[in-house]
Design an enzyme around this catalytic site. Structure first.
Site, mmCIF file in Angstrom:
data_model
loop_
_atom_site.group_PDB
_atom_site.id
_atom_site.type_symbol
_atom_site.label_atom_id
_atom_site.label_comp_id
_atom_site.label_asym_id
_atom_site.label_seq_id
_atom_site.Cartn_x
_atom_site.Cartn_y
_atom_site.Cartn_z
ATOM 1 N N GLU A 265 13.753 -3.638 3.280
ATOM 2 C CA GLU A 265 12.701 -2.903 2.583
ATOM 3 C C GLU A 265 11.999 -2.071 3.643
ATOM 4 O O GLU A 265 11.475 -2.614 4.617
ATOM 5 C CB GLU A 265 11.727 -3.866 1.921
ATOM 6 N N CYS A 302 3.313 -2.189 1.133
ATOM 7 C CA CYS A 302 4.467 -1.311 0.893
ATOM 8 C C CYS A 302 4.382 -0.647 -0.474
ATOM 9 O O CYS A 302 5.098 0.321 -0.742
ATOM 10 C CB CYS A 302 5.762 -2.104 1.019
#
Length: 527
Positions: A265, A302
């Protein structure tokens, strides 16, 4: 528990000898004792060898025993009490309520995967019985189950020192799948990592898990992390961090004689689309909610809303003014590390100095090691002409893109990179326009949400925390939720094996009492 600065390799705790790492107090930048010794190549070799040796035993542990192991890890983390919370707050600069919430999420993930194991559906057991009389050709007996890949390397994340680190989602899902785990701790929170690592070790020993099911390494350079991905015994990687870091690991994994998947990620700016009806009805309320999301945790999520897209008009003007006002009232917050703070300040300065970008508002100044929030605006035409404006600024900074009409709005969305989330704010009058854009958003994001913001990722069975590249390395996967276990599994088909040789999941008597697909139809146990 006294923090010793030690590696955990199987059941052995020892001081690394390849350099030193120190924790740093995020709020002051002051070094925290003790020193953590970096792992040597011999330490890496031993950790990978033990993980490989443990694999065949661990992969065949019963689902119940594995579930109890995960629950024991959760119990051991809770038993660390205030020592873990205080050390995590010190190293990360995160407030106590956030750390306590993250601890709860970490334990919740472990317990959720214990439930996934007891359910057994992740095995995807399938039985297609033989059809010897079928014409023109008979069908063999075919049965299928998912099996674990092998030892997994997990890299701790800077922004989630508990939930995405030593015993976080990657570790929990890999252990649930039946994969031993070797963790490379993040250098920003070594004390937190050691405490949690010791909790995992205590649980492994209490549950009689094979030595090597878990190891924890510290890296004073980059050679251990790179060597971990390159080691032939590692069969998959879980990573949360920067795009440059993730792509570097992907390149190492792809260059191996046996390439392996890297579930990385990496970066996302999480567009928020404001539709005219919603702006007309509640522009100020949306602005306040946006600023609260943007500044949560100093913007170090994020899923932070780093991009606002809307058609120009009075509603957007009202939103911008209200957001700037709310932002001016926000205090600068301590950031995770001095390096992250410096990088954030550089990204904000770059936007502020851009010839085509307008500064709409700034938060309050806070001095060194604190991030001052920022809001900017640019025309869609200028946004589309400069790919650098899509770059993630990790922190509480966001960019409003002003579009002339719905067609230009659609063009901006089409030009976006892959994202973890996309949010739309709509009223009933916006449904027709939103319907046109949903197919575009499905191509760009792993999660689409309405009248909210992406910060706050529910750990559940229907959650997707992933998306097209570069938000993640593989948009078919998720790092949060029960589907995360699928990253560390692969299917194996068994043809004409005698019942005595079949795994329990596929035996005729179905001793595990699983729901299975029989000739393509889902069948309950004992039916």
């Amino acid at each position: 528990m006294t923090i010793q600065g030690e590696l955990i390799i199987g059941h052995t705790l020892a001081k690394g000898t390849a350099g030193e790492i120190f924790g740093v107090e995020a709020a002051s930048g002051q070094r925290i004792e003790p020193a953590f010794g970096g792992a040597t190549k011999d330490d890496l070799e031993k950790a990978c060898r033990l993980a490989d040796e443990a694999f065949d035993t661990y992969r065949e542990t019963s689902l119940e025993d594995r579930a109890r192991f995960l629950e024991a890890i959760a119990d051991e983390i809770l038993a660390l009490g205030d020592e873990l919370v205080e050390r995590c707050c010190q190293e990360s600069g995160l407030p106590r309520p956030r750390v306590e919430g993250e601890r709860g999420r970490t334990m919740g993930q472990l317990r959720m995967f214990a439930g996934v194991l007891r359910d057994g559906g992740f095995l995807d057991a399938r039985v297609d019985p033989a059809m010897p009389e079928r014409q023109p050709l008979p069908r063999p007996d075919l049965r299928l189950r998912n099996v674990p890949l092998g030892p997994v390397a997990v890299f701790g994340a800077s922004n989630f020192p508990l939930a995405f680190s030593v015993a976080g989602g990657d570790t929990a899902s890999a252990l649930a799948a039946g994969c031993p785990v070797v963790v490379k701790a993040h250098s920003a929170h070594p004390g937190t990592s050691e405490l949690v690592g010791r909790a995992v070790l205590a649980a492994a020993q209490r549950c009689n898990m094979p030595e090597g099911v878990f190891s924890l390494l510290f890296d004073a350079s980059r050679q251990i992390g790179q060597g971990l991905v390159a080691d032939h015994r590692i069969k998959a990687v879980g990573f949360t961090g920067s795009r440059s870091g993730g792509t570097a690991l992907m390149q190492i994994a792809a260059a191996r004689p046996e390439p392996i998947p890297v579930y990385a990620e990496m970066s996302s700016i999480n567009p928020v689309i404001l539709f005219p009806g919603a702006l007309a009805a509640r522009a100020e309320a949306i602005a306040k909610g946006f600023v609260a999301s943007l500044t949560l945790g100093a913007g170090q999520f994020c899923t932070n809303p780093g991009l606002i897209l809307a058609v120009e008009g009075e509603g957007l003007k009202t939103f911008e003014a209200a957001a700037a006002k709310a932002l001016a009232e926000t205090s600068a917050a301590v950031m995770l590390t001095p390096g992250i703070c410096k990088s954030y300040a550089g990204g904000v300065a770059k936007l502020a100095g851009h010839a085509k970008v307008e500064t709409l508002g700034r938060g309050q100044e806070g001095g060194e090691l604190r991030g001052q929030s920022a809001l900017f605006a640019v025309s869609a035409e200028d946004f589309l002409s400069d790919a650098h404006l899509q770059e993630e600024v990790f922190g509480s900074s966001s960019l409003v893109v002003r579009c002339r009409d719905e067609a230009e709005l659609a063009k901006v969305i089409q030009g976006l990179e892959g994202q973890l989330t996309a949010a739309i704010h709509i009223a009933d009058s916006d449904h027709a326009a939103a319907r046109k854009l949903l197919p575009l958003l499905e191509k760009r994001a792993g999660r689409i949400l309405v009248n909210g913001f992406g910060t706050g990722v529910e750990v559940s069975h229907a959650m997707v925390h992933g998306g097209p590249y570069p938000s993640t390395a593989d948009g078919r996967s998720t790092s949060v939720g029960s589907k995360a276990i699928e990253r560390f599994l692969r299917p194996v088909s068994y043809q004409d094996l005698p019942d005595a040789l079949l795994p329990d999941a596929l035996k005729d008597a179905n001793p595990l009492k699983l729901w299975r697909r029989q000739d393509g139809k889902l069948v309950a146990p004992n039916s």
